[in-house]
Design a protein around this motif. Structure first.
Motif, PDB file in Angstrom:
ATOM      1  N   VAL A   1       0.857  -1.179   0.000  1.00  0.00           N
ATOM      2  CA  VAL A   1       0.000   0.000   0.000  1.00  0.00           C
ATOM      3  C   VAL A   1       0.898   1.235   0.000  1.00  0.00           C
ATOM      4  CG1 VAL A   1      -1.810  -1.211   1.289  1.00  0.00           C
ATOM      5  CG2 VAL A   1      -0.140   0.189   2.525  1.00  0.00           C
ATOM      6  N   ALA A   2       0.280   2.389  -0.178  1.00  0.00           N
ATOM      7  CA  ALA A   2       1.018   3.641  -0.096  1.00  0.00           C
ATOM      8  C   ALA A   2       0.132   4.680   0.581  1.00  0.00           C
ATOM      9  CB  ALA A   2       1.436   4.129  -1.476  1.00  0.00           C
ATOM     10  N   LEU A   3       0.763   5.574   1.323  1.00  0.00           N
ATOM     11  CA  LEU A   3       0.065   6.703   1.917  1.00  0.00           C
ATOM     12  C   LEU A   3       0.812   7.961   1.509  1.00  0.00           C
ATOM     13  CD1 LEU A   3      -1.920   7.347   4.855  1.00  0.00           C
ATOM     14  CD2 LEU A   3       0.202   8.646   4.890  1.00  0.00           C
ATOM     15  N   GLU A   4       0.074   8.920   0.967  1.00  0.00           N
ATOM     16  CA  GLU A   4       0.656  10.180   0.533  1.00  0.00           C
ATOM     17  C   GLU A   4       0.036  11.302   1.340  1.00  0.00           C
ATOM     18  OE1 GLU A   4       0.558  13.876  -1.812  1.00  0.00           O
ATOM     19  OE2 GLU A   4      -1.157  12.610  -1.412  1.00  0.00           O
ATOM     20  N   ALA A   5       0.873  12.215   1.814  1.00  0.00           N
ATOM     21  CA  ALA A   5       0.402  13.384   2.556  1.00  0.00           C
ATOM     22  C   ALA A   5       1.113  14.614   2.003  1.00  0.00           C
ATOM     23  CB  ALA A   5       0.673  13.231   4.043  1.00  0.00           C
ATOM     24  N   ASP A   6       0.411  15.753   2.062  1.00  0.00           N
ATOM     25  CA  ASP A   6       0.938  16.997   1.528  1.00  0.00           C
ATOM     26  C   ASP A   6       0.768  18.116   2.541  1.00  0.00           C
ATOM     27  OD1 ASP A   6       1.297  16.013  -1.235  1.00  0.00           O
ATOM     28  OD2 ASP A   6      -0.888  15.929  -1.233  1.00  0.00           O
ATOM     29  N   GLY A   7       1.486  19.173   2.324  1.00  0.00           N
ATOM     30  CA  GLY A   7       1.323  20.369   3.130  1.00  0.00           C
ATOM     31  C   GLY A   7       2.019  21.535   2.460  1.00  0.00           C
ATOM     32  N   HIS A   8       1.828  22.719   3.030  1.00  0.00           N
ATOM     33  CA  HIS A   8       2.484  23.900   2.475  1.00  0.00           C
ATOM     34  C   HIS A   8       2.506  25.010   3.512  1.00  0.00           C
ATOM     35  CE1 HIS A   8      -1.217  26.277   1.965  1.00  0.00           C
ATOM     36  NE2 HIS A   8      -1.777  25.103   1.737  1.00  0.00           N
ATOM     37  N   ASP A   9       3.374  25.968   3.255  1.00  0.00           N
ATOM     38  CA  ASP A   9       3.364  27.216   4.010  1.00  0.00           C
ATOM     39  C   ASP A   9       3.186  28.327   2.977  1.00  0.00           C
ATOM     40  OD1 ASP A   9       5.882  27.686   2.860  1.00  0.00           O
ATOM     41  OD2 ASP A   9       6.954  27.024   4.643  1.00  0.00           O
ATOM     42  N   ASP A  10       3.572  29.544   3.290  1.00  0.00           N
ATOM     43  CA  ASP A  10       3.345  30.647   2.358  1.00  0.00           C
ATOM     44  C   ASP A  10       4.148  30.544   1.070  1.00  0.00           C
ATOM     45  OD1 ASP A  10       1.525  31.776   4.073  1.00  0.00           O
ATOM     46  OD2 ASP A  10       2.971  33.148   4.983  1.00  0.00           O
ATOM     47  N   SER A  11       5.289  29.858   1.099  1.00  0.00           N
ATOM     48  CA  SER A  11       6.145  29.878  -0.083  1.00  0.00           C
ATOM     49  C   SER A  11       6.508  28.502  -0.635  1.00  0.00           C
ATOM     50  CB  SER A  11       7.436  30.636   0.223  1.00  0.00           C
ATOM     51  OG  SER A  11       8.166  29.963   1.238  1.00  0.00           O
ATOM     52  N   LYS A  12       6.388  27.456   0.175  1.00  0.00           N
ATOM     53  CA  LYS A  12       6.801  26.129  -0.292  1.00  0.00           C
ATOM     54  C   LYS A  12       5.719  25.098  -0.018  1.00  0.00           C
ATOM     55  CE  LYS A  12      11.792  26.634   0.007  1.00  0.00           C
ATOM     56  NZ  LYS A  12      13.030  26.004   0.458  1.00  0.00           N
ATOM     57  N   ALA A  13       5.672  24.095  -0.889  1.00  0.00           N
ATOM     58  CA  ALA A  13       4.776  22.953  -0.719  1.00  0.00           C
ATOM     59  C   ALA A  13       5.632  21.698  -0.601  1.00  0.00           C
ATOM     60  CB  ALA A  13       3.837  22.837  -1.910  1.00  0.00           C
ATOM     61  N   TRP A  14       5.058  20.671   0.010  1.00  0.00           N
ATOM     62  CA  TRP A  14       5.784  19.415   0.148  1.00  0.00           C
ATOM     63  C   TRP A  14       4.831  18.241  -0.055  1.00  0.00           C
ATOM     64  CZ3 TRP A  14       3.905  16.197   3.870  1.00  0.00           C
ATOM     65  CH2 TRP A  14       3.202  16.774   4.925  1.00  0.00           C
ATOM     66  N   SER A  15       5.407  17.111  -0.370  1.00  0.00           N
ATOM     67  CA  SER A  15       4.658  15.876  -0.542  1.00  0.00           C
ATOM     68  C   SER A  15       5.532  14.736  -0.041  1.00  0.00           C
ATOM     69  CB  SER A  15       4.330  15.678  -2.026  1.00  0.00           C
ATOM     70  OG  SER A  15       3.574  14.506  -2.209  1.00  0.00           O
ATOM     71  N   VAL A  16       4.938  13.861   0.768  1.00  0.00           N
ATOM     72  CA  VAL A  16       5.662  12.709   1.310  1.00  0.00           C
ATOM     73  C   VAL A  16       4.885  11.446   0.945  1.00  0.00           C
ATOM     74  CG1 VAL A  16       6.382  11.524   3.426  1.00  0.00           C
ATOM     75  CG2 VAL A  16       6.751  13.978   3.192  1.00  0.00           C
ATOM     76  N   LEU A  17       5.609  10.409   0.541  1.00  0.00           N
ATOM     77  CA  LEU A  17       5.015   9.131   0.168  1.00  0.00           C
ATOM     78  C   LEU A  17       5.605   8.026   1.031  1.00  0.00           C
ATOM     79  CD1 LEU A  17       3.135   7.639  -1.821  1.00  0.00           C
ATOM     80  CD2 LEU A  17       5.137   7.344  -3.299  1.00  0.00           C
ATOM     81  N   VAL A  18       4.720   7.297   1.712  1.00  0.00           N
ATOM     82  CA  VAL A  18       5.114   6.149   2.526  1.00  0.00           C
ATOM     83  C   VAL A  18       4.617   4.907   1.804  1.00  0.00           C
ATOM     84  CG1 VAL A  18       4.851   4.982   4.757  1.00  0.00           C
ATOM     85  CG2 VAL A  18       4.898   7.486   4.650  1.00  0.00           C
ATOM     86  N   LYS A  19       5.536   4.011   1.434  1.00  0.00           N
ATOM     87  CA  LYS A  19       5.174   2.747   0.789  1.00  0.00           C
ATOM     88  C   LYS A  19       5.507   1.618   1.737  1.00  0.00           C
ATOM     89  CE  LYS A  19       6.566   4.386  -3.770  1.00  0.00           C
ATOM     90  NZ  LYS A  19       7.512   4.112  -4.878  1.00  0.00           N
ATOM     91  N   GLY A  20       4.661   0.597   1.752  1.00  0.00           N
ATOM     92  CA  GLY A  20       4.962  -0.533   2.614  1.00  0.00           C
ATOM     93  C   GLY A  20       3.829  -1.525   2.689  1.00  0.00           C
ATOM     94  N   LYS A  21       3.868  -2.302   3.737  1.00  0.00           N
ATOM     95  CA  LYS A  21       2.879  -3.347   3.989  1.00  0.00           C
ATOM     96  C   LYS A  21       1.964  -2.899   5.109  1.00  0.00           C
ATOM     97  CE  LYS A  21       1.283  -7.622   3.786  1.00  0.00           C
ATOM     98  NZ  LYS A  21      -0.145  -7.414   3.818  1.00  0.00           N
ATOM     99  N   ALA A  22       0.674  -3.071   4.912  1.00  0.00           N
ATOM    100  CA  ALA A  22      -0.291  -2.739   5.954  1.00  0.00           C
ATOM    101  C   ALA A  22      -0.547  -3.972   6.813  1.00  0.00           C
ATOM    102  CB  ALA A  22      -1.595  -2.251   5.329  1.00  0.00           C
TER     103      ALA A  22
END
Length: 154
Positions: free
Chosen positions: A71-92
């Motif tokens: 499976v994979a879990l993706e989460a995102d966020g941002h502040d006033d000037s930058k955005a980010w994205s993180v992807l966690v892959k693995g076994k549930a």
């Protein structure tokens, strides 16, 4: 010919930074395979000991997450000037609701949607990756979209 401003490079994040960012948000998107096709579900999650835990009820999400496929879990966020994205892959792994779990991550893990969410699932990561980039003003790309659309209709 365009006089585009120089694009700043995307920052590749190390695992420690990824975990710090995952701690700062509580909603991600869980990707699973169902009958050979990807399905994506929003989930409220908590980081617990370099893994991700979420609650769910009976249904497609639980059956797919508890199956043999990754499976994979993706989460995102941002502040006033930058955005980010993180992807966690693995076994549930479907967890038993032990006292330790209930006193830890589960204590503050409240799904947004009402209903019975009695199952706890932990994603044990095989990979944690992320990136961060400068948010571009729409004015730097919007004109290009209009120009392309106008050319396509000529």
């Amino acid at each position: 010919m365009h006089n585009d401003p120089a694009q700043l490079p995307t920052e590749v994040l190390d695992a420690a930074t990824c975990w710090d960012l995952l701690h700062g948000v509580s909603v991600g998107h869980l990707a699973v395979l169902v009958d050979g096709y990807p399905e994506v579900f929003p989930v409220n999650y908590k980081v617990d000991q370099h893994s991700v835990v979420f609650r769910t009820g009976e249904g497609t999400k639980l059956r797919a997450a508890g199956g043999p496929l990754a499976v994979a879990l993706e989460a995102d966020g941002h502040d006033d000037s930058k955005a980010w994205s993180v992807l966690v892959k693995g076994k549930a792994v479907i967890l038993e609701p032990t006292q330790e779990l209930l006193a830890g991550a589960a204590l503050t893990l409240f799904p947004w949607q009402a209903g019975e969410k009695d199952h706890f699932v932990r994603i044990v990561p095989t990979s944690v990756t992320g990136r961060r980039f400068v948010i571009t003003s729409p004015l730097t790309w919007w004109n290009h979209v209009r120009e392309t659309a106008a050319r396509d209709t000529d």
